[in-house]
Write a protein that holds these residues in place. Structure first.
Motif, PDB file in Angstrom:
ATOM      1  N   PHE A  15       0.885  -1.164   0.000  1.00 42.18           N
ATOM      2  CA  PHE A  15       0.000   0.000   0.000  1.00 42.18           C
ATOM      3  C   PHE A  15       0.920   1.210   0.000  1.00 42.18           C
ATOM      4  O   PHE A  15       1.531   1.513   1.032  1.00 42.18           O
ATOM      5  N   ASN A  18       4.297   1.111   1.876  1.00 42.51           N
ATOM      6  CA  ASN A  18       4.207   0.060   2.890  1.00 42.51           C
ATOM      7  C   ASN A  18       4.044  -1.315   2.229  1.00 42.51           C
ATOM      8  O   ASN A  18       2.957  -1.688   1.788  1.00 42.51           O
ATOM      9  N   VAL A  20       3.292  -4.793   2.380  1.00 44.83           N
ATOM     10  CA  VAL A  20       2.587  -5.598   3.377  1.00 44.83           C
ATOM     11  C   VAL A  20       2.812  -7.089   3.146  1.00 44.83           C
ATOM     12  O   VAL A  20       3.000  -7.853   4.088  1.00 44.83           O
ATOM     13  N   PRO A  39       1.273 -11.791  14.349  1.00 46.03           N
ATOM     14  CA  PRO A  39       0.942 -10.573  15.071  1.00 46.03           C
ATOM     15  C   PRO A  39       0.091  -9.626  14.229  1.00 46.03           C
ATOM     16  O   PRO A  39       0.025  -9.763  13.006  1.00 46.03           O
ATOM     17  N   SER A  40      -0.547  -8.694  14.887  1.00 47.98           N
ATOM     18  CA  SER A  40      -1.361  -7.696  14.212  1.00 47.98           C
ATOM     19  C   SER A  40      -0.485  -6.898  13.237  1.00 47.98           C
ATOM     20  O   SER A  40       0.655  -6.571  13.548  1.00 47.98           O
ATOM     21  N   GLY A  41      -1.004  -6.648  12.052  1.00 44.86           N
ATOM     22  CA  GLY A  41      -0.261  -5.872  11.065  1.00 44.86           C
ATOM     23  C   GLY A  41       0.660  -6.711  10.200  1.00 44.86           C
ATOM     24  O   GLY A  41       1.390  -6.175   9.359  1.00 44.86           O
ATOM     25  N   SER A  42       0.619  -8.037  10.373  1.00 45.02           N
ATOM     26  CA  SER A  42       1.550  -8.878   9.615  1.00 45.02           C
ATOM     27  C   SER A  42       1.050  -9.208   8.202  1.00 45.02           C
ATOM     28  O   SER A  42       1.734  -9.913   7.463  1.00 45.02           O
ATOM     29  N   GLY A  43      -0.136  -8.731   7.850  1.00 49.17           N
ATOM     30  CA  GLY A  43      -0.608  -8.927   6.476  1.00 49.17           C
ATOM     31  C   GLY A  43      -1.595 -10.063   6.294  1.00 49.17           C
ATOM     32  O   GLY A  43      -1.924 -10.422   5.159  1.00 49.17           O
ATOM     33  N   LYS A  44      -2.128 -10.592   7.402  1.00 51.02           N
ATOM     34  CA  LYS A  44      -3.032 -11.753   7.314  1.00 51.02           C
ATOM     35  C   LYS A  44      -4.312 -11.394   6.550  1.00 51.02           C
ATOM     36  O   LYS A  44      -4.738 -12.122   5.652  1.00 51.02           O
ATOM     37  N   THR A  45      -4.915 -10.281   6.935  1.00 54.41           N
ATOM     38  CA  THR A  45      -6.148  -9.861   6.256  1.00 54.41           C
ATOM     39  C   THR A  45      -5.870  -9.544   4.791  1.00 54.41           C
ATOM     40  O   THR A  45      -6.629  -9.937   3.899  1.00 54.41           O
ATOM     41  N   THR A  46      -4.776  -8.860   4.541  1.00 54.90           N
ATOM     42  CA  THR A  46      -4.433  -8.510   3.162  1.00 54.90           C
ATOM     43  C   THR A  46      -4.244  -9.771   2.328  1.00 54.90           C
ATOM     44  O   THR A  46      -4.684  -9.832   1.168  1.00 54.90           O
ATOM     45  N   GLU A  55      -8.615  -7.266  -2.556  1.00 54.74           N
ATOM     46  CA  GLU A  55      -7.435  -6.419  -2.796  1.00 54.74           C
ATOM     47  C   GLU A  55      -6.764  -6.966  -4.043  1.00 54.74           C
ATOM     48  O   GLU A  55      -6.669  -8.183  -4.195  1.00 54.74           O
TER      49      GLU A  55
HETATM   50  N1  LIG Z   1      -6.546  -0.633   2.410  1.00 52.66           N
HETATM   51  C1  LIG Z   1      -5.371  -0.351   2.987  1.00 52.66           C
HETATM   52  N2  LIG Z   1      -4.720   0.796   2.699  1.00 52.66           N
HETATM   53  C2  LIG Z   1      -3.522   1.076   3.264  1.00 52.66           C
HETATM   54  N3  LIG Z   1      -2.902   0.270   4.134  1.00 52.66           N
HETATM   55  C3  LIG Z   1      -3.492  -0.884   4.472  1.00 52.66           C
HETATM   56  C4  LIG Z   1      -4.761  -1.253   3.913  1.00 52.66           C
HETATM   57  N4  LIG Z   1      -5.104  -2.461   4.429  1.00 52.66           N
HETATM   58  C5  LIG Z   1      -4.105  -2.828   5.260  1.00 52.66           C
HETATM   59  N5  LIG Z   1      -3.135  -1.886   5.282  1.00 52.66           N
HETATM   60  C6  LIG Z   1      -1.884  -1.966   6.041  1.00 52.66           C
HETATM   61  O1  LIG Z   1      -1.296  -3.220   5.797  1.00 52.66           O
HETATM   62  C7  LIG Z   1      -0.662  -3.720   6.946  1.00 52.66           C
HETATM   63  C8  LIG Z   1      -1.146  -5.121   7.237  1.00 52.66           C
HETATM   64  O2  LIG Z   1      -2.502  -5.064   7.535  1.00 52.66           O
HETATM   65  P1  LIG Z   1      -3.413  -6.350   7.654  1.00 52.66           P
HETATM   66  O3  LIG Z   1      -3.324  -7.151   6.418  1.00 52.66           O
HETATM   67  O4  LIG Z   1      -4.749  -5.867   8.072  1.00 52.66           O
HETATM   68  O5  LIG Z   1      -2.692  -7.145   8.839  1.00 52.66           O
HETATM   69  P2  LIG Z   1      -3.278  -8.189   9.884  1.00 52.66           P
HETATM   70  O6  LIG Z   1      -4.588  -8.680   9.363  1.00 52.66           O
HETATM   71  O7  LIG Z   1      -2.239  -9.248   9.980  1.00 52.66           O
HETATM   72  O8  LIG Z   1      -3.418  -7.456  11.178  1.00 52.66           O
HETATM   73  C9  LIG Z   1      -0.933  -2.726   8.054  1.00 52.66           C
HETATM   74  O9  LIG Z   1       0.219  -1.898   8.172  1.00 52.66           O
HETATM   75  C10 LIG Z   1      -2.102  -1.932   7.539  1.00 52.66           C
HETATM   76  O10 LIG Z   1      -2.077  -0.628   8.029  1.00 52.66           O
END
Ligand SMILES: Nc1ncnc2c1ncn2[C@@H]1O[C@H](COP(=O)(O)OP(=O)(O)O)[C@@H](O)[C@H]1O
Ligand SMILES: [Mg+2]
Length: 252
Positions: A15, A18, A20, A39-46, A55
């Motif tokens: 992003f 960043n 991810v 951990p939180s922020g590791s890119g799991k959701t992405t 995405e």
């Molecule tokens: N739509 C987005 N736009 C910008 N940054 C994003 C977006 N979605 C996630 N991020 C960034 O990507 C990183 C990983 O997020 P995420 O995949 O949600 O991690 P997790 O699910 O492991 O907590 C974070 O730094 C978050 O701020």
């Protein structure tokens, strides 16, 4: 060799500045339950969102339920890619932390909405199927309730029934119990365990270590945009799984 449902190769996603997902490889076979921890922020959701193109990845190759999409850096999706994406979306379901139910539709209407609007199933047939899915998640008696009248655990079970309505080959779960009070988590985890036992292919991001231990065939640990460890559940939770894993496990 058993059939592969998900094959991710060198997936990358940034992003802006960043990065991810740096380079993610992941394979899920038919009938496997794979839990993603990290951990939180590791890119799991992405990662999960990239698998059905909520995405758009920057680069990498995805093969999901037989649909292959190769994404090259800086290139837009081709018409053929888009066709593959729309087909793979019909074979996968996603369950989110936040349920995402339509507030103006009853539980049953939420479950059958896709059947009617996307699959054009006749209404009476959709209702029969919807009721049997609500039964499967223990909510037959809530068919006519609106989401506002359901507990968080009930809402999430409706969301799972909705996901099942399209007969997916794979279900992605993104922290399905994180928004729930602890006493409501088990009813959702029980539904997920039943699905796992019934042979559903599942990729589950969660912090529920007990669920991982009991239901997962494999655990994938992500950190810093890469898969740090990908092992059997047994090996992941073993004493010698590595210092970083032990440190992570101690925090829960
Ligand atoms: N739509 C987005 N736009 C910008 N940054 C994003 C977006 N979605 C996630 N991020 C960034 O990507 C990183 C990983 O997020 P995420 O995949 O949600 O991690 P997790 O699910 O492991 O907590 C974070 O730094 C978050 O701020
Ligand atoms: Mg997340």
């Amino acid at each position: 060799m058993s059939q592969i449902k998900i094959q991710v190769t060198a997936l990358a996603k940034a992003f802006g500045a960043n990065t991810v997902l740096k380079h993610v490889d992941l394979t899920v076979k038919a009938g496997e339950v794979v839990v993603i921890l990290g951990p939180s922020g590791s890119g799991k959701t992405t990662l999960l969102r990239s698998l059905n193109f909520l995405e758009q990845p920057d680069s990498g190759t995805l093969e999901i339920c037989g649909h292959r999409i190769e994404i090259k850096s800086g290139q837009r999706l081709s018409r053929a890619n888009k066709q593959q994406i729309s087909q793979l979306r019909q074979k996968t379901a996603m369950v989110f932390q936040s349920f995402n139910l339509f507030p103006h539709l009853t539980a049953l209407e939420n479950v059958i909405e896709g059947l009617i609007s996307v699959k054009k199933v006749p209404k009476d047939e959709a209702i029969t199927k919807g009721m049997s899915l609500l039964e499967k998640v223990g909510l037959r008696e809530k068919a006519d309730s609106y989401p506002a009248r359901l507990s968080g655990g009930q809402k999430q079970r409706v969301a799972i029934a909705r996901g099942l309505s399209m007969d997916p080959q794979v279900i992605f779960f993104d922290e399905p119990t994180s928004a729930l009070d602890p006493e409501l988590r088990d009813e959702v985890l029980t539904v997920m365990r039943n699905l796992a036992n019934a042979g559903m292919t599942m990729l589950v991001v969660t912090h529920e270590l007990r669920f991982a231990q009991e239901a997962a065939d494999r655990v994938v640990f992500m950190e810093g945009g890469v898969v740090v460890k990908d092992s059997t559940t047994e090996a992941f939770f073993a004493q010698d799984s590595g210092e970083r894993i032990q440190q992570f496990l101690r925090r829960y």
